[in-house]
Design a protein around this motif. Structure first.
Motif, PDB file in Angstrom:
ATOM      1  N   THR A   1       3.133  -7.960   7.230  1.00 52.91           N
ATOM      2  CA  THR A   1       1.992  -7.252   7.830  1.00 52.91           C
ATOM      3  C   THR A   1       0.801  -8.161   8.167  1.00 52.91           C
ATOM      4  O   THR A   1      -0.254  -7.661   8.559  1.00 52.91           O
ATOM      5  CB  THR A   1       1.502  -6.120   6.898  1.00 52.91           C
TER       6      THR A   1
ATOM      7  N   SER B   1       9.682  -7.524  -3.604  1.00 59.15           N
ATOM      8  CA  SER B   1      10.428  -8.488  -2.791  1.00 59.15           C
ATOM      9  C   SER B   1      11.248  -9.461  -3.631  1.00 59.15           C
ATOM     10  O   SER B   1      12.244 -10.004  -3.154  1.00 59.15           O
ATOM     11  CB  SER B   1       9.473  -9.254  -1.879  1.00 59.15           C
TER      12      SER B   1
ATOM     13  N   GLN C   1       0.841  -1.216   0.000  1.00 57.85           N
ATOM     14  CA  GLN C   1       0.000   0.000   0.000  1.00 57.85           C
ATOM     15  C   GLN C   1       0.872   1.261   0.000  1.00 57.85           C
ATOM     16  O   GLN C   1       0.694   2.153  -0.827  1.00 57.85           O
ATOM     17  CB  GLN C   1      -0.880   0.042   1.243  1.00 57.85           C
ATOM     18  N   LEU C   2       1.801   1.312   0.936  1.00 62.69           N
ATOM     19  CA  LEU C   2       2.656   2.492   1.039  1.00 62.69           C
ATOM     20  C   LEU C   2       3.578   2.602  -0.170  1.00 62.69           C
ATOM     21  O   LEU C   2       3.757   3.689  -0.722  1.00 62.69           O
ATOM     22  CB  LEU C   2       3.484   2.429   2.339  1.00 62.69           C
TER      23      LEU C   2
ATOM     24  N   LYS D   1       7.966  -5.867  15.048  1.00 63.05           N
ATOM     25  CA  LYS D   1       8.144  -4.487  14.578  1.00 63.05           C
ATOM     26  C   LYS D   1       8.961  -3.686  15.594  1.00 63.05           C
ATOM     27  O   LYS D   1       9.789  -2.864  15.215  1.00 63.05           O
ATOM     28  CB  LYS D   1       6.786  -3.813  14.338  1.00 63.05           C
TER      29      LYS D   1
ATOM     30  N   ASP E   1      15.060  -8.532  -1.716  1.00 60.32           N
ATOM     31  CA  ASP E   1      14.563  -9.197  -0.514  1.00 60.32           C
ATOM     32  C   ASP E   1      15.313  -8.592   0.673  1.00 60.32           C
ATOM     33  O   ASP E   1      16.531  -8.794   0.801  1.00 60.32           O
ATOM     34  CB  ASP E   1      14.826 -10.703  -0.645  1.00 60.32           C
TER      35      ASP E   1
ATOM     36  N   TYR F   1       3.507  -9.867  15.790  1.00 67.69           N
ATOM     37  CA  TYR F   1       3.709  -8.786  14.811  1.00 67.69           C
ATOM     38  C   TYR F   1       4.255  -7.542  15.511  1.00 67.69           C
ATOM     39  O   TYR F   1       5.280  -6.975  15.103  1.00 67.69           O
ATOM     40  CB  TYR F   1       2.390  -8.476  14.090  1.00 67.69           C
TER      41      TYR F   1
HETATM   42  N1  LIG Z   1      -1.391  -2.050   7.029  1.00 64.66           N
HETATM   43  C1  LIG Z   1      -1.598  -1.522   8.219  1.00 64.66           C
HETATM   44  O1  LIG Z   1      -2.737  -1.386   8.691  1.00 64.66           O
HETATM   45  C2  LIG Z   1      -0.423  -1.031   9.029  1.00 64.66           C
HETATM   46  C3  LIG Z   1      -0.656  -0.602  10.351  1.00 64.66           C
HETATM   47  C4  LIG Z   1       0.435  -0.140  11.100  1.00 64.66           C
HETATM   48  C5  LIG Z   1       1.697  -0.125  10.532  1.00 64.66           C
HETATM   49  N2  LIG Z   1       1.886  -0.568   9.267  1.00 64.66           N
HETATM   50  C6  LIG Z   1       3.245  -0.552   8.712  1.00 64.66           C
HETATM   51  O2  LIG Z   1       3.244   0.299   7.571  1.00 64.66           O
HETATM   52  C7  LIG Z   1       4.191  -0.167   6.618  1.00 64.66           C
HETATM   53  C8  LIG Z   1       3.545  -0.269   5.257  1.00 64.66           C
HETATM   54  O3  LIG Z   1       2.473  -1.194   5.358  1.00 64.66           O
HETATM   55  P1  LIG Z   1       1.587  -1.577   4.095  1.00 64.66           P
HETATM   56  O4  LIG Z   1       0.176  -1.643   4.555  1.00 64.66           O
HETATM   57  O5  LIG Z   1       1.956  -0.738   2.922  1.00 64.66           O
HETATM   58  O6  LIG Z   1       2.099  -3.066   3.882  1.00 64.66           O
HETATM   59  P2  LIG Z   1       1.704  -4.108   2.727  1.00 64.66           P
HETATM   60  O7  LIG Z   1       0.692  -3.523   1.823  1.00 64.66           O
HETATM   61  O8  LIG Z   1       1.439  -5.399   3.378  1.00 64.66           O
HETATM   62  O9  LIG Z   1       3.066  -4.201   1.909  1.00 64.66           O
HETATM   63  C9  LIG Z   1       4.204  -4.768   2.458  1.00 64.66           C
HETATM   64  C10 LIG Z   1       5.139  -5.075   1.314  1.00 64.66           C
HETATM   65  O10 LIG Z   1       6.326  -5.639   1.881  1.00 64.66           O
HETATM   66  C11 LIG Z   1       6.810  -6.557   0.938  1.00 64.66           C
HETATM   67  N3  LIG Z   1       7.698  -7.542   1.548  1.00 64.66           N
HETATM   68  C12 LIG Z   1       7.376  -8.561   2.377  1.00 64.66           C
HETATM   69  N4  LIG Z   1       8.476  -9.282   2.679  1.00 64.66           N
HETATM   70  C13 LIG Z   1       9.513  -8.694   2.015  1.00 64.66           C
HETATM   71  C14 LIG Z   1      10.891  -8.962   1.916  1.00 64.66           C
HETATM   72  N5  LIG Z   1      11.465 -10.000   2.550  1.00 64.66           N
HETATM   73  N6  LIG Z   1      11.652  -8.157   1.145  1.00 64.66           N
HETATM   74  C15 LIG Z   1      11.108  -7.119   0.474  1.00 64.66           C
HETATM   75  N7  LIG Z   1       9.801  -6.816   0.522  1.00 64.66           N
HETATM   76  C16 LIG Z   1       9.018  -7.591   1.296  1.00 64.66           C
HETATM   77  C17 LIG Z   1       5.585  -7.218   0.360  1.00 64.66           C
HETATM   78  O11 LIG Z   1       5.911  -7.675  -0.912  1.00 64.66           O
HETATM   79  P3  LIG Z   1       5.396  -9.092  -1.427  1.00 64.66           P
HETATM   80  O12 LIG Z   1       3.918  -8.982  -1.436  1.00 64.66           O
HETATM   81  O13 LIG Z   1       6.031  -9.183  -2.743  1.00 64.66           O
HETATM   82  O14 LIG Z   1       5.880 -10.104  -0.448  1.00 64.66           O
HETATM   83  C18 LIG Z   1       4.579  -6.086   0.317  1.00 64.66           C
HETATM   84  O15 LIG Z   1       4.504  -5.508  -0.968  1.00 64.66           O
HETATM   85  C19 LIG Z   1       4.743  -1.470   7.195  1.00 64.66           C
HETATM   86  O16 LIG Z   1       5.956  -1.208   7.854  1.00 64.66           O
HETATM   87  C20 LIG Z   1       3.708  -1.899   8.204  1.00 64.66           C
HETATM   88  O17 LIG Z   1       4.247  -2.691   9.236  1.00 64.66           O
HETATM   89  C21 LIG Z   1       0.859  -1.016   8.508  1.00 64.66           C
END
Ligand SMILES: NC(=O)c1ccc[n+]([C@@H]2O[C@H](COP(=O)([O-])OP(=O)(O)OC[C@H]3O[C@@H](n4cnc5c(N)ncnc54)[C@H](OP(=O)(O)O)[C@@H]3O)[C@@H](O)[C@H]2O)c1
Length: 291
Positions: A62, A32, A11-12, A129, A36, A125
Motif C-alpha cells: 500500500t 506476512s 488496518q483492514l 492493483k 506470505d 500502485y
Molecule cells: N490504505 C488506503 O488508503 C487504501 C486505499 C484504497 C485501497 N486500499 C486497499 O485496501 C486494502 C487494505 O488496506 P490497508 O490500509 O488495511 O493496508 P495496510 O494497513 O497497509 O496493510 C496491508 C497489510 O498487508 C501485509 N502484507 C504486505 N505484503 C504481504 C505479503 N507478501 N504477504 C502477506 N501480507 C502482506 C502487510 O503486512 P506487513 O506489514 O507484515 O508486511 C500489512 O499488514 C488493500 O488491498 C489496499 O490496497 C487501501
C-alpha cells in the motif's frame, strides 16, 4: 464457517479481527511472516491446514509513492499474490474476497465512477492493483472485489493520524483541495466483508463481481482535514485547531500521480446487501479511540 484472513496486521486486517469477535465464525488470521501471499508453497500449506470455506485477502502493498521505484514488489504482492489466492479459491471452489482501490481510475470523470467504468491507473500502485483484479477475475469464479478508497482507522498509519500529529506540531498547514474522493473507515469495510461471509454461510446466493465500497459522502483532502480537526477539537483529542489552507496538487508534489476525482458510486452495493461507509460517524468513533 472457517475464514482464512491474510494481512492480519494491516488496518483492514485488524478491524476484521475486531468485528468477527462476537460471532460464531472461526477465523484463521495470518501476518506476512506466517503467510506470505507471494509464496505459492506457503499458501498451499496454510490452506491445507486451515481448510477454509472463504478467503479474505486484506494483504497488499500500500506504499503508493514507494511503489513508483519498487514496482517489482508492488506487482508481486498486489498482482501475483491475489492470483495465487484465487488459484486456491478455484481449486477448493470457495469464494475469495479481495480488496482493490479507486486508484485504478484516472480521475478524469465528472460523475462518480461505476464498477463497470473504464480503468486507467496513473500510478504503479494503481496499475498493480488493477493487475490483481484482472488475475482474480481470470482465475476463479466466486469472487467479490471491493474497490475502496482513502482508508482510515484507529490502527496503522493513515490520513487521520497524520492530521492529528500535524495539529499538535503546527499552527497552520496546507492541504490539497483539488483531489476528491470518499473516505472509508476500515471497520465499516470489515463489517461489510463480515456480512458477505455470513450471507455465504447462510447459503444466500451472492452476486459475484466487482463493487465499490467507500464512504457515503465525497469530499476533498482539505474537506476531510477540516472534518477531522473539527471533531478532534470537539472531542478534546487536540487542544487547538491549526489554520487550514487550501492548496492544489501542484503545490504538493508526490512521486505517484493521484487521480483528481476518484469519487465512486456505491449504488451496486445493494446487490450484496451492504451499505456505504458512514465515514463522518465512523470518524467520531475512531477519534474517540485515539483520545
Ligand atoms: N490504505 C488506503 O488508503 C487504501 C486505499 C484504497 C485501497 N486500499 C486497499 O485496501 C486494502 C487494505 O488496506 P490497508 O490500509 O488495511 O493496508 P495496510 O494497513 O497497509 O496493510 C496491508 C497489510 O498487508 C501485509 N502484507 C504486505 N505484503 C504481504 C505479503 N507478501 N504477504 C502477506 N501480507 C502482506 C502487510 O503486512 P506487513 O506489514 O507484515 O508486511 C500489512 O499488514 C488493500 O488491498 C489496499 O490496497 C487501501
Amino acid at each position: 464457517m472457517r475464514i482464512l484472513l491474510t494481512g492480519k496486521n494491516g488496518q483492514l486486517g485488524r478491524c476484521f479481527q475486531d468485528v468477527i469477535k462476537n460471532t460464531e465464525l472461526a477465523l484463521f488470521a495470518f501476518d506476512s511472516a506466517e503467510l506470505d501471499i507471494t509464496n505459492a508453497q506457503n499458501i498451499d500449506q496454510v490452506v491445507r491446514q486451515t481448510k477454509p470455506d472463504i478467503i479474505v485477502n486484506a494483504a497488499a502493498y500500500t506504499a503508493v509513492d514507494k511503489a513508483e521505484t519498487d514496482s517489482e514488489t508492488a506487482y508481486l504482492v498486489n498482482a501475483t499474490g491475489p492470483c495465487l489466492l484465487a488459484e486456491q479459491a478455484a481449486r477448493l471452489n470457495i469464494p475469495l474476497i479481495h480488496i482493490s482501490t479507486d486508484y485504478v481510475f484516472d480521475g478524469e470523470a465528472v460523475e462518480p465512477y461505476k464498477p463497470s467504468d473504464v480503468t486507467n491507473p496513473q500510478s504503479v500502485y494503481g496499475a498493480s492493483k488493477l493487475a490483481g483484479e484482472e488475475s482474480v477475475t481470470a482465475t476463479c469464479d466466486k469472487y467479490i472485489i471491493l474497490r475502496t478508497a482513502w482508508v482510515f482507522s484507529e490502527y496503522g498509519n493513515n490520513f487521520v493520524k497524520t492530521m492529528l500529529r500535524l495539529a499538535k506540531e503546527r499552527d497552520s498547514l496546507g492541504v490539497v483541495a483539488n483531489q476528491y474522493g470518499c473516505p472509508t473507515y476500515a471497520g465499516d469495510l470489515a463489517k461489510a466483508i463480515l456480512s458477505i461471509c455470513e450471507q455465504h454461510e447462510q447459503d444466500k446466493p451472492l452476486a459475484w463481481g466487482v463493487y465499490h465500497y467507500c464512504g457515503d459522502t465525497p469530499t476533498s483532502w482539505h474537506g476531510f482535514a477540516r472534518a477531522i480537526f473539527a471533531k478532534a477539537y470537539e472531542l478534546g483529542v487536540i487542544s487547538s485547531r491549526p489554520q487550514l489552507k487550501a492548496i492544489s496538487s501542484d503545490q504538493y508534489l508526490t512521486p505517484a500521480k493521484r487521480p483528481e476525482y476518484s469519487v465512486m458510486s456505491t449504488q451496486a452495493l445493494r446487490y450484496i446487501g451492504v451499505k456505504a461507509s458512514p465515514w463522518n460517524t465512523s470518524l467520531s468513533f475512531v477519534l474517540s479511540k485515539l483520545t
